[in-house]
Design a protein around this motif. Structure first.
Motif, mmCIF file in Angstrom:
data_model
loop_
_atom_site.group_PDB
_atom_site.id
_atom_site.type_symbol
_atom_site.label_atom_id
_atom_site.label_comp_id
_atom_site.label_asym_id
_atom_site.label_seq_id
_atom_site.Cartn_x
_atom_site.Cartn_y
_atom_site.Cartn_z
ATOM 1 N N SER A 41 -54.488 37.669 -9.576
ATOM 2 C CA SER A 41 -53.898 37.557 -10.907
ATOM 3 C C SER A 41 -54.980 37.479 -11.970
ATOM 4 O O SER A 41 -56.139 37.200 -11.677
ATOM 5 C CB SER A 41 -53.011 36.305 -10.978
ATOM 6 N N GLY A 42 -54.562 37.701 -13.209
ATOM 7 C CA GLY A 42 -55.461 37.540 -14.346
ATOM 8 C C GLY A 42 -55.322 36.153 -14.936
ATOM 9 O O GLY A 42 -55.016 35.205 -14.211
ATOM 10 N N GLY A 43 -55.543 36.048 -16.236
ATOM 11 C CA GLY A 43 -55.449 34.757 -16.906
ATOM 12 C C GLY A 43 -56.786 34.026 -16.898
ATOM 13 O O GLY A 43 -57.798 34.524 -16.410
ATOM 14 N N SER A 44 -56.783 32.801 -17.404
ATOM 15 C CA SER A 44 -58.028 32.021 -17.543
ATOM 16 C C SER A 44 -58.323 31.173 -16.308
ATOM 17 O O SER A 44 -59.471 30.876 -16.004
ATOM 18 C CB SER A 44 -57.905 31.097 -18.757
ATOM 19 N N THR A 45 -57.285 30.833 -15.548
ATOM 20 C CA THR A 45 -57.472 29.908 -14.420
ATOM 21 C C THR A 45 -58.426 30.415 -13.336
ATOM 22 O O THR A 45 -59.249 29.642 -12.838
ATOM 23 C CB THR A 45 -56.108 29.534 -13.804
ATOM 24 N N ASP A 69 -50.856 41.959 -11.595
ATOM 25 C CA ASP A 69 -50.240 42.520 -12.803
ATOM 26 C C ASP A 69 -51.332 42.857 -13.819
ATOM 27 O O ASP A 69 -52.498 42.501 -13.640
ATOM 28 C CB ASP A 69 -49.194 41.567 -13.410
ATOM 29 N N ARG A 71 -51.925 44.132 -18.214
ATOM 30 C CA ARG A 71 -51.393 44.627 -19.492
ATOM 31 C C ARG A 71 -51.602 46.135 -19.538
ATOM 32 O O ARG A 71 -52.569 46.650 -18.961
ATOM 33 C CB ARG A 71 -52.135 44.000 -20.663
ATOM 34 N N ASN A 81 -56.937 42.705 -17.467
ATOM 35 C CA ASN A 81 -57.227 41.950 -16.238
ATOM 36 C C ASN A 81 -58.258 42.667 -15.384
ATOM 37 O O ASN A 81 -59.020 42.038 -14.651
ATOM 38 C CB ASN A 81 -55.950 41.716 -15.431
ATOM 39 N N GLY A 133 -50.914 33.189 -10.241
ATOM 40 C CA GLY A 133 -51.027 32.100 -11.202
ATOM 41 C C GLY A 133 -49.623 31.737 -11.657
ATOM 42 O O GLY A 133 -48.631 32.206 -11.090
ATOM 43 N N MET A 134 -49.541 30.902 -12.675
ATOM 44 C CA MET A 134 -48.234 30.554 -13.237
ATOM 45 C C MET A 134 -48.411 30.191 -14.703
ATOM 46 O O MET A 134 -49.350 29.462 -15.059
ATOM 47 C CB MET A 134 -47.611 29.352 -12.494
ATOM 48 N N GLY A 135 -47.530 30.697 -15.531
ATOM 49 C CA GLY A 135 -47.556 30.313 -16.932
ATOM 50 C C GLY A 135 -46.722 29.056 -17.163
ATOM 51 O O GLY A 135 -45.934 28.645 -16.303
ATOM 52 N N HIS A 139 -43.429 31.718 -15.498
ATOM 53 C CA HIS A 139 -43.622 33.099 -15.011
ATOM 54 C C HIS A 139 -44.751 33.117 -14.004
ATOM 55 O O HIS A 139 -45.642 32.268 -13.982
ATOM 56 C CB HIS A 139 -43.895 34.072 -16.168
ATOM 57 N N ALA A 141 -47.108 36.493 -11.871
ATOM 58 C CA ALA A 141 -47.308 37.943 -12.031
ATOM 59 C C ALA A 141 -46.825 38.284 -13.446
ATOM 60 O O ALA A 141 -47.125 37.547 -14.393
ATOM 61 C CB ALA A 141 -46.575 38.704 -10.931
ATOM 62 N N ARG A 174 -46.268 45.380 -19.693
ATOM 63 C CA ARG A 174 -47.011 45.036 -18.479
ATOM 64 C C ARG A 174 -46.709 45.994 -17.340
ATOM 65 O O ARG A 174 -45.617 46.556 -17.258
ATOM 66 C CB ARG A 174 -46.614 43.620 -18.019
ATOM 67 N N LYS A 197 -49.319 22.208 -16.040
ATOM 68 C CA LYS A 197 -48.842 23.156 -15.011
ATOM 69 C C LYS A 197 -48.215 22.390 -13.825
ATOM 70 O O LYS A 197 -47.271 22.873 -13.194
ATOM 71 C CB LYS A 197 -49.989 24.030 -14.516
HETATM 72 O O1 LIG Z 1 -51.919 38.662 -16.460
HETATM 73 C C1 LIG Z 1 -51.788 37.443 -16.437
HETATM 74 O O2 LIG Z 1 -51.894 36.707 -17.425
HETATM 75 C C2 LIG Z 1 -51.532 36.779 -15.123
HETATM 76 O O3 LIG Z 1 -51.363 37.568 -14.083
HETATM 77 C C3 LIG Z 1 -50.469 35.737 -15.319
HETATM 78 O O4 LIG Z 1 -49.381 35.767 -14.452
HETATM 79 C C4 LIG Z 1 -51.222 34.431 -15.201
HETATM 80 O O5 LIG Z 1 -51.429 34.130 -13.826
HETATM 81 C C5 LIG Z 1 -50.485 33.324 -15.893
HETATM 82 O O6 LIG Z 1 -50.152 33.772 -17.192
HETATM 83 C C6 LIG Z 1 -51.360 32.088 -15.997
HETATM 84 O O7 LIG Z 1 -52.434 32.376 -16.863
HETATM 85 P P1 LIG Z 1 -53.570 31.266 -17.168
HETATM 86 O O8 LIG Z 1 -54.365 31.164 -15.912
HETATM 87 O O9 LIG Z 1 -54.353 31.847 -18.305
HETATM 88 O O10 LIG Z 1 -52.840 29.982 -17.513
#
Ligand SMILES: O=C(O)[C@H](O)[C@@H](O)[C@H](O)[C@H](O)COP(=O)(O)O
Length: 232
Positions: A41-45, A69, A71, A81, A133-135, A139, A141, A174, A197
């Motif tokens: 997954s992407g995101g900051s985590t 996933d 953008r 990502n 990950g998880m928002g 959410h 993915a 997405r 979270k």
């Molecule tokens: O493209 C993305 O953003 C991720 O795939 C998304 O599902 C991510 O895992 C969550 O949004 C958590 O994002 P953070 O790690 O930034 O909280």
């Protein structure tokens, strides 16, 4: 499916432990099958985890990596990502891995989803490793509450594929792997950090409505019991 909880004192210890666990799974897959597949997954985590995993000793030339996933932006866009993975994971030892992007420079996102479905691993057999990950909206993915293709994305009777998703909380349109492509991974990880979270996870575990919190599909219906990695 009952999940397994792994709790760490801090993000650094989590990153080390998760990198060791994923590397072991990849090595085992390479030994058994001559190759290994990983969807992240992407995101900051995940940054610290990516950096730790990139240093692990294994035959990365036999590892195929893709995204859970993306953008619908090219890899030079700061929201990409692919750029995140290129910067933090496809470095050091892991630079030898084969990466298959979800974004494809087609005229439409629908065409990009079809092209990606024919090019990424995990479309004909389960991934060896999936990292979700998880928002804070629940959410995972790009399975966002209110997503235009949310029900279809969570439908396990539908084939493994890359599909499009637009949703109020998603920002850009997405591309996302379907739940059917993710749920039966050899190792299925949900990586979350922070008290907020943790509270979102507890809310997700307290009810069943997947449209409200799509992460519930992973917690309740995945064929593989998810391993949840959490640090404060
Ligand atoms: O493209 C993305 O953003 C991720 O795939 C998304 O599902 C991510 O895992 C969550 O949004 C958590 O994002 P953070 O790690 O930034 O909280």
């Amino acid at each position: 499916m009952p999940h397994q909880m792994h709790i760490f004192d801090n993000g650094g210890e989590l990153a080390t432990a998760l990198a060791d666990r994923v590397a072991a799974q990849l090595r085992s897959s390479i030994t058994a099958n001559g190759e290994a597949t990983l969807a992240v997954s992407g995101g900051s985590t995940p940054k610290a985890f990516f950096q730790a995993l990139s240093t692990r000793q294994l035959d990365w030339s036999k590892v195929k990596i893709t995204l859970v996933d993306e953008r619908f932006v090219p890899a030079d866009n700061p929201r990409s990502n692919h750029l995140l993975v290129q910067t933090h994971l496809l470095q050091n030892q892991a630079a030898q891995a084969d990466f298959a992007p979800l974004y494809r420079p087609e005229a439409t996102i629908e065409e990009a989803a079809v092209t990606a479905s024919g090019a990424v691993p995990g479309m004909t057999k389960p991934f060896d490793v999936v990292i979700l990950g998880m928002g804070t909206d629940g959410h995972t993915a790009s399975f966002f509450p209110g997503g235009d293709h949310l029900a279809a994305s969570l439908d396990l009777s539908k084939p493994r594929r890359v599909m499009t998703m637009e949703a109020p909380g998603a920002g850009e349109a997405r591309l996302t792997l379907s739940f059917s492509a993710l749920h039966d991974a050899g190792l299925l990880v949900v990586h979350i950090e922070g008290a907020e979270k943790k509270a979102v996870l507890e809310k997700a575990l307290s009810a069943k409505n997947e449209a409200e919190m799509p992460i519930r599909a992973v917690l309740e219906r995945a064929a593989t019991a998810p391993d949840i990695f959490w640090a404060p």
